[in-house]
Design an enzyme around this catalytic site. Structure first.
Site, PDB file in Angstrom:
ATOM      1  CE  LYS A 260      -3.483  -1.011  -0.540  1.00 25.83           C
ATOM      2  NZ  LYS A 260      -3.975  -1.730  -1.767  1.00 25.83           N
TER       3      LYS A 260
ATOM      4  CB  SER B  16      -3.259   2.757   2.432  1.00 18.90           C
ATOM      5  OG  SER B  16      -3.583   2.234   1.175  1.00 18.90           O
TER       6      SER B  16
ATOM      7  CG  HIS C 252       3.874  -6.079  -1.220  1.00 26.20           C
ATOM      8  ND1 HIS C 252       4.003  -4.848  -1.790  1.00 26.20           N
ATOM      9  CD2 HIS C 252       2.670  -6.553  -1.637  1.00 26.20           C
ATOM     10  CE1 HIS C 252       2.919  -4.594  -2.529  1.00 26.20           C
ATOM     11  NE2 HIS C 252       2.107  -5.610  -2.448  1.00 26.20           N
TER      12      HIS C 252
HETATM   13  S1  PPS Z   1      -0.814  -2.887  -3.208  1.00 25.79           S
HETATM   14  O1  PPS Z   1      -2.060  -3.677  -2.997  1.00 25.79           O
HETATM   15  O2  PPS Z   1       0.123  -3.074  -2.081  1.00 25.79           O
HETATM   16  O3  PPS Z   1      -0.187  -3.160  -4.488  1.00 25.79           O
HETATM   17  O4  PPS Z   1      -1.312  -1.375  -3.161  1.00 25.79           O
HETATM   18  P1  PPS Z   1      -0.464  -0.130  -3.661  1.00 25.79           P
HETATM   19  O5  PPS Z   1      -0.677   0.039  -5.111  1.00 25.79           O
HETATM   20  O6  PPS Z   1       0.918  -0.206  -3.143  1.00 25.79           O
HETATM   21  O7  PPS Z   1      -1.126   1.070  -2.869  1.00 25.79           O
HETATM   22  C1  PPS Z   1      -2.451   1.510  -3.073  1.00 25.79           C
HETATM   23  C2  PPS Z   1      -2.470   2.933  -2.567  1.00 25.79           C
HETATM   24  O8  PPS Z   1      -1.870   3.784  -3.562  1.00 25.79           O
HETATM   25  C3  PPS Z   1      -2.822   4.750  -3.976  1.00 25.79           C
HETATM   26  N1  PPS Z   1      -2.638   5.102  -5.387  1.00 25.79           N
HETATM   27  C4  PPS Z   1      -2.456   6.366  -5.809  1.00 25.79           C
HETATM   28  N2  PPS Z   1      -2.339   7.521  -5.102  1.00 25.79           N
HETATM   29  C5  PPS Z   1      -2.181   8.660  -5.832  1.00 25.79           C
HETATM   30  N3  PPS Z   1      -2.152   8.686  -7.180  1.00 25.79           N
HETATM   31  C6  PPS Z   1      -2.260   7.544  -7.911  1.00 25.79           C
HETATM   32  N4  PPS Z   1      -2.224   7.596  -9.237  1.00 25.79           N
HETATM   33  C7  PPS Z   1      -2.411   6.313  -7.203  1.00 25.79           C
HETATM   34  N5  PPS Z   1      -2.549   5.011  -7.586  1.00 25.79           N
HETATM   35  C8  PPS Z   1      -2.693   4.313  -6.459  1.00 25.79           C
HETATM   36  C9  PPS Z   1      -4.162   4.073  -3.722  1.00 25.79           C
HETATM   37  O9  PPS Z   1      -5.219   4.994  -3.734  1.00 25.79           O
HETATM   38  C10 PPS Z   1      -3.898   3.458  -2.360  1.00 25.79           C
HETATM   39  O10 PPS Z   1      -3.795   4.428  -1.339  1.00 25.79           O
HETATM   40  P2  PPS Z   1      -5.021   4.891  -0.407  1.00 25.79           P
HETATM   41  O11 PPS Z   1      -4.434   5.811   0.601  1.00 25.79           O
HETATM   42  O12 PPS Z   1      -5.593   3.656   0.212  1.00 25.79           O
HETATM   43  O13 PPS Z   1      -5.984   5.584  -1.315  1.00 25.79           O
END
Ligand code: PPS
Length: 290
Positions: free
Chosen positions: A46, A135, A105
């Protein structure tokens, strides 16, 4: 609706892992064949994995956004922690043509041993632990492979005790920060992506020795905004069968500072103390609001 069948996690060598990260996968990491031309995106869960995967895959396809988005983000990278293994070696990974795109991860303790010797290009994304925790808490609600937590308070305590999936946020981030000056490692912060995505995309491109054709940079930035990735069925995980987005959207908020809606005053004070203590001796600094 019938009750959701939730997975049971377990502790392996002191690290909590979801059931999908099987003993076979962890065992296979001891001999997993890393290739020097692999491309790895490594994160604590996340922290912005999907966001970085989208950027890397677009750059990888010569900045051809449509080409990169032909297939779902779920299929563009091999997800090491959940792949269907027979027994080691990993058949799926072995069959993939080079250069392979790999995401993981896995914590340092369980990482593929050859990573340090073979030195493929690695982009690590770190996110401030307060937003990262919020998150991950919400992801536990949506991801039916994971156990649920009754309350945020319960999750917060587990996070502070390093007792959540993939282990300690501190261990993971401090470890990768310590390797940030290695030629094959690029350490990017989620908060910097929020502040200036164009610069981060340029840094990633330079790191790989790729170039971005004139005028393409702004197209990529636009395509990789939160709103655009939330709408995009190739990046929003709408095709992921184990995520119930009615419980919490995969593209949930995408903000810096949402932790303020979860942390109580007491939790914040406790975490600040823990953070100061655990980060002592490391020059790694995160921003908690922009
Ligand atoms: S995972 O399941 O571990 O692969 O998830 P991961 O992709 O690492 O994290 C998901 C969080 O990243 C946010 N996210 C973004 N934030 C801003 N801009 C963009 N383009 C974007 N893409 C993914 C996503 O909303 C999750 O964060 P939170 O705080 O839950 O919204």
């Amino acid at each position: 609706m019938p009750p959701v069948q939730r997975g049971i996690d377990r502790i392996v060598d002191g690290v909590r892992h979801p059931w999908v990260t099987t003993d076979e996968i962890l065992e296979a990491m001891k001999t997993f064949e890393v290739r020097t031309d692999d491309i790895w995106v490594i994160t604590y869960p996340k922290a912005g994995t999907t966001w970085m995967q989208e950027i890397v895959s677009i750059l990888y396809h010569g900045c051809d956004i449509q080409k990169a988005d032909e297939i779902s983000i779920l299929k563009r990278f091999l997800f090491l922690d959940q792949q269907k293994t027979d027994v080691p070696p990993h058949n799926e990974a072995m069959r993939m043509p080079s250069p392979r795109l790999i995401k993981t991860h896995l914590p340092p303790k369980h990482m593929a041993k050859q990573l340090i010797i073979k030195k493929p290009k690695i982009v690590y994304v770190g996110r401030n632990p307060k937003d990262n925790a919020v998150s991950l808490y919400n992801f536990h609600r949506a991801n039916t492979y994971l156990r649920t937590y009754e309350t945020w308070d319960e999750f917060f305590d587990a996070f502070c005790a390093d007792d959540v999936i993939d282990g300690s946020w501190f261990d993971m981030n401090i470890y990768w920060w310590s390797l940030r000056n290695e030629e094959n490692v690029l350490f990017i912060k989620y908060e910097d992506m929020r502040k200036d995505l164009a610069s981060v995309i340029e840094r990633v491109s330079k790191f790989f020795g790729w170039s971005i054709p004139d005028k393409k940079l702004q197209d990529i930035v636009k395509h990789c905004t939160f709103d655009s990735m939330k709408k995009n069925p190739k990046t929003n995980f709408s095709d992921c069968e184990n995520i119930d987005q009615s419980l919490s959207a995969f593209m949930r908020k995408g903000e810096v500072g949402d932790w303020k809606n979860y942390f109580t005053k007491a939790q914040n004070a406790k975490f600040d103390k823990l953070y100061a203590d655990r980060m002592k001796g490391s020059s790694l600094v995160f921003e908690f609001e922009l």
